[in-house]
Design a protein around this motif. Structure first.
Motif, mmCIF file in Angstrom:
data_model
loop_
_atom_site.group_PDB
_atom_site.id
_atom_site.type_symbol
_atom_site.label_atom_id
_atom_site.label_comp_id
_atom_site.label_asym_id
_atom_site.label_seq_id
_atom_site.Cartn_x
_atom_site.Cartn_y
_atom_site.Cartn_z
ATOM 1 N N ARG A 476 146.374 4.820 62.733
ATOM 2 C CA ARG A 476 145.177 5.176 63.510
ATOM 3 C C ARG A 476 144.865 4.108 64.541
ATOM 4 O O ARG A 476 144.468 4.406 65.677
ATOM 5 N N ARG A 477 145.041 2.838 64.166
ATOM 6 C CA ARG A 477 144.774 1.758 65.123
ATOM 7 C C ARG A 477 145.695 1.853 66.343
ATOM 8 O O ARG A 477 145.313 1.467 67.450
ATOM 9 N N GLU A 481 144.615 2.029 70.387
ATOM 10 C CA GLU A 481 145.154 1.130 71.409
ATOM 11 C C GLU A 481 145.604 1.853 72.674
ATOM 12 O O GLU A 481 145.896 1.228 73.701
ATOM 13 N N LYS A 482 145.663 3.179 72.646
ATOM 14 C CA LYS A 482 146.170 3.920 73.805
ATOM 15 C C LYS A 482 145.212 3.798 74.993
ATOM 16 O O LYS A 482 143.990 3.773 74.821
ATOM 17 N N PRO A 483 145.756 3.755 76.234
ATOM 18 C CA PRO A 483 144.900 3.661 77.427
ATOM 19 C C PRO A 483 143.984 4.877 77.546
ATOM 20 O O PRO A 483 144.395 6.013 77.264
ATOM 21 N N MET A 571 135.392 2.503 61.575
ATOM 22 C CA MET A 571 136.245 3.597 61.109
ATOM 23 C C MET A 571 137.198 3.146 60.004
ATOM 24 O O MET A 571 138.117 3.889 59.645
ATOM 25 N N GLU A 572 136.978 1.940 59.457
ATOM 26 C CA GLU A 572 137.838 1.444 58.390
ATOM 27 C C GLU A 572 137.821 2.419 57.211
ATOM 28 O O GLU A 572 136.756 2.832 56.748
ATOM 29 N N MET A 597 135.903 10.218 72.302
ATOM 30 C CA MET A 597 137.271 9.708 72.326
ATOM 31 C C MET A 597 137.251 8.179 72.219
ATOM 32 O O MET A 597 136.306 7.539 72.697
ATOM 33 N N VAL A 598 138.285 7.637 71.609
ATOM 34 C CA VAL A 598 138.402 6.187 71.462
ATOM 35 C C VAL A 598 139.734 5.745 72.065
ATOM 36 O O VAL A 598 140.757 6.413 71.877
ATOM 37 N N GLY A 599 139.701 4.625 72.790
ATOM 38 C CA GLY A 599 140.918 4.091 73.382
ATOM 39 C C GLY A 599 140.627 2.771 74.063
ATOM 40 O O GLY A 599 139.551 2.188 73.874
#
Length: 627
Positions: A476-477, A481-483, A571-572, A597-599
Motif C-alpha cells: 500500500r505504501r 508513493e505514486k505521483p 492508514m496503518e 486520493m493519496v499520492g
C-alpha cells in the motif's frame, strides 16, 4: 429552481426506497412529480406504491405511459419491466409477458440508437438490465432470465444481474453453472460461497433439489425470515417451504457443521420441510460427509415427525461404515448418586492401573443402562481423549455442555479438548466463557497453564498473518508513493489505484465489475459523476468521514498527508487487498471509494505525500456537505 427541487426530492425518495420506507418514498416521488413530469420520477413513484403492496394503484400511475393507442411513447425499458412485474403480481400473466417483451424491445432499440458500443451506453441505461431480468424472474421464466444475462452480459452494472442468472441456473437444474456464478459473487457477500457449496451438493445428490427466488436483494429478505422464524413456529413452518430460507439454513449448516446453529438448521429443515425435508433427513443419514451429531439430529427430527419409529434401529453412515443406530431416551442424573460414584471411582482406579479399556467399559455400561451421569460421562470423554478418539469425546462433551452450559469444569475440559484437536479459536472461546472466579482460584495453576498453551498456538497461527500484514502494508505504501497532482482529476486518481481496488469500489457501489481495468475506471467515473449517486453515498458515510471531506474542501480540496493523519488517524493496518477487506481508517475507506486520493505531489521543489479530493467532485461535494 423547480428541477433542482425535484432532484432533491428524488434523492430523498431513493434513500427511503433503500431503507424500505415505501410510504415516505411515495410522498417524496409524488411531490417531485408535481415539480417535474419526468418518466424516471413517475416510474419511481409507481415502484414505491407497488412495493408498499398496492399493485392496482401502481399500475394506474404508469398508465399514462403505457397507452400506445393514444400515441404515448414516453415509456422507457424500466416502465415496461415494472408493468410486467405488476401484472404478474395481479395474476395477469399474458399482459405481464407482453410488457416484458416491450421492455426487451425498448432496451434493444435504445442500444441500436446508442450504437451498442459499451463506451456509448450510459450507466443509467445499462441499469435497466436489472429491472428487465427481475421481471422475467417474477414470471418464473428462468430460461429467459439466463438468456437475457448472456445476451446483455457486457452491459451489466450490478452484481444483481449475476445473482439472478445464478438463481435461474439453480432452478433449471444447472447446478455446476450456478455454483460457478455464485462463486464469482463471493466478494459481494460471504454467503454466496456457501450457496456455491449447496449447488454442488444438490448436483451430487446429497441435498434434494429445490427452487430459490431470483429477487435481487436476497440477504434482506433472508434476515427478515430468520428473525420471524426465531420467535414463531408458524413462521418456521411457512418459511421452510421457501427456497431462499432453505438456502440460508443450508448455508449456515455448511459454514460451521459442528455448531448449535448447524444442528438447529438440520432440525428445522427436516422437521418442518414436508416431503423435501424428509428426503433431506434421509440424505443426512446416508451421506458420509455429515457428522454423527447432525445425523442424530436428523434422526430425531424424522422420529418426531413419525417418519421413523422410536423403537426401531435407524440405518446411517457413521465413521466410514453403515451402522444401525437405535435412539433411546436417557435420564440425566444431576444429583450425586452413591452407587454410580462407586462405579466411577472403580473406573478411575482401573485407569491408574493402566487398564483403560476396562475403565471405559464400566463407564459406558452406565450409559448403556439408560443413565446419563455427568461425572461418569466427563471421565469417559477424558479416557477417549487419552486414546485419541477425539470425535467421540467431543460428542459426549457437547451433550454435557447442553446439560449445563455454564459449568466451569465442562468448559475447561471442552477448551482442553479443542486445543488437542487444534481448534485454537474454539479453545479460546470456551476458556473465555469461564467466569466462575472460585473455579479459577481453585484451579489457578491448571487454568494459567491452559491459557499459556492456547496463547502459544495463537502466536504460531498469527505468524503467517503477521508476515502477510507486513507485505500488505509495504504494497500500500508503494501506491502512496505514486505521483499525483494536488488538483488531480478523478480519472488521474483512479489510474493510480490497483485493479483490485477498482473492483472493490465497483462492488461497494453495487456495480458489476467490468473485465478490463479501463472499463472499471469508466464505470466509477460514470457513477461518481452523477450527483444523485454522490449524494446517496456521502449520506451513508460516517460522521468522521464526512468531516475529513469537509477538512480537505475547506483547504482548497487537498492537504499534506501528515496533517490529515494527525487529525483523522493514519492508514496503518489498513492492508492492501481492499477488495477482500475494507480499510478501517477513515482516510483509507474514502480512498477505497475514489472520493479521496493519496499520492506524492511536487511542492516547493520537494515531493510530498498529499490527500486530495478529485477536482470534479469538489464543487458537488461542497454543495452536498453545505460548505
Amino acid at each position: 429552481m423547480k428541477v433542482n427541487k425535484a432532484e432533491e426530492l428524488v434523492s430523498k425518495g431513493r434513500a427511503f426506497l433503500e431503507k424500505g420506507d415505501f410510504r415516505a418514498a411515495e410522498k417524496a416521488f409524488a411531490d417531485a412529480l408535481k415539480e417535474d413530469e419526468a418518466v424516471p420520477i413517475r416510474n419511481n413513484l409507481a415502484l414505491a406504491v407497488f412495493m408498499a403492496g398496492e399493485p392496482t394503484r401502481a399500475l394506474k400511475i404508469l398508465e399514462p405511459y403505457l397507452d400506445l393507442e393514444k400515441g404515448n411513447t414516453m415509456a422507457n425499458p424500466f416502465t415496461y419491466a415494472l408493468a410486467a412485474r405488476i401484472y404478474c403480481a395481479l395474476g395477469q400473466e399474458e399482459q405481464a409477458r407482453r410488457h416484458l417483451r416491450q421492455a426487451v424491445q425498448s432496451f434493444e432499440a435504445g442500444l441500436s440508437v446508442l450504437g451498442r458500443r459499451l463506451e456509448n451506453v450510459p450507466h443509467s441505461f445499462r441499469e435497466y438490465t436489472v429491472a428487465i431480468m427481475h421481471a422475467a424472474a417474477c414470471l418464473r421464466d428462468y430460461q429467459q432470465v439466463y438468456d437475457l444475462y448472456r445476451r446483455w452480459e457486457i452491459y451489466h452494472v450490478s452484481w444483481e444481474n449475476k445473482y439472478m442468472a445464478a438463481a435461474a441456473c439453480f432452478n433449471l437444474g444447472r447446478y455446476k453453472q450456478a455454483a460457478t456464478l455464485f462463486s464469482s459473487l463471493a466478494q459481494v457477500h460471504r454467503s454466496f460461497s456457501m450457496m456455491q457449496q449447496v449447488a454442488f451438493l444438490v448436483e451430487w445428490g446429497v441435498i434434494p433439489p429445490f427452487e430459490i427466488g431470483c429477487e435481487p436483494y436476497p440477504h434482506k429478505i433472508i434476515q427478515k425470515m430468520v428473525k420471524e422464524a426465531a420467535t414463531s413456529e408458524e413462521a418456521r413452518r411457512r418459511y421452510t417451504q421457501e427456497g431462499l430460507f432453505r438456502m440460508a439454513l443450508l448455508s449456515a449448516l455448511l459454514e460451521d457443521e459442528g455448531s448449535k446453529t448447524a444442528e438447529l438448521a438440520v432440525h428445522t429443515l427436516v422437521y418442518y420441510g414436508g416431503e423435501w425435508g424428509e428426503k433431506l433427513g434421509r440424505q443426512v443419514l446416508e451421506y458420509p460427509g455429515f457428522s454423527a451429531s447432525l445425523k442424530i439430529v436428523a434422526a430425531e427430527a424424522l422420529t418426531a415427525r413419525g417418519v421413523l419409529r422410536e423403537d426401531e434401529p435407524i440405518p446411517m453412515f457413521i465413521d466410514g461404515e453403515r451402522r444401525l443406530v437405535k435412539l433411546k431416551k436417557t435420564e440425566v442424573i444431576m444429583e450425586p448418586d452413591e452407587e454410580l460414584d462407586r462405579i466411577v471411582d472403580r473406573a478411575l482406579q482401573l485407569k491408574k492401573e493402566g487398564q483403560i479399556d476396562e475403565a471405559m467399559k464400566l463407564l459406558e455400561d452406565i450409559y448403556q443402562q439408560g443413565e446419563f451421569y455427568p461425572r461418569a460421562m466427563l471421565d469417559l470423554a477424558n479416557l477417549l481423549r487419552q486414546k485419541g478418539e477425539l470425535e467421540k469425546a467431543l460428542g459426549i462433551m457437547k451433550i454435557l455442555e447442553d446439560v449445563d452450559p455454564d459449568n466451569p469444569v465442562f468448559l475447561f475440559n471442552l477448551s482442553s479438548l479443542m486445543l488437542q484437536m487444534r481448534e485454537i479459536g474454539k479453545a479460546r472461546e470456551y476458556l473465555d466463557r469461564i467466569d466462575d472466579e472460585e473455579f479459577k482460584k481453585e484451579y489457578n495453576e491448571k487454568f494459567k497453564m491452559l491459557e499459556r498453551e492456547i496463547e502459544r498456538y495463537e502466536n504460531v497461527a498469527r505468524l503467517p498473518e503477521m508476515i502477510m500484514q507486513a507485505y500488505e502494508e509495504d504494497e500500500r505504501r508503494k501506491i502512496e508513493e505514486k505521483p499525483l497532482p494536488v488538483d488531480a482529476s478523478l480519472a488521474r486518481g483512479l489510474k493510480n489505484m490497483p485493479a483490485h481496488w477498482l473492483e472493490g469500489a465497483c462492488i461497494y457501489y453495487g456495480l458489476e465489475p467490468a473485465r478490463q481495468r479501463r472499463q472499471r475506471e469508466e464505470q466509477l467515473r460514470d457513477f461518481l459523476s452523477r450527483r444523485d449517486n454522490l449524494e446517496k453515498e456521502v449520506g451513508e458515510l460516517e460522521e468522521e468521514e464526512r468531516e475529513l471531506l469537509k477538512y480537505l474542501l475547506q483547504r482548497g480540496g487537498w492537504s499534506r498527508l501528515n496533517a490529515v493523519t494527525r487529525k483523522f488517524g493514519s492508514m496503518e493496518g489498513d492492508g492492501f487487498f481492499w477488495h477482500e477487506r475494507e480499510p478501517e481508517s477513515f482516510l483509507g475507506f474514502l480512498w477505497s471509494l475514489g472520493l479521496v486520493m493519496v499520492g506524492k505531489a511536487a511542492l516547493e521543489g520537494r515531493r510530498v505525500k498529499i490527500a486530495t479530493i478529485p477536482l470534479e467532485l469538489r464543487q458537488p461535494l461542497k454543495e452536498i456537505l453545505g460548505i
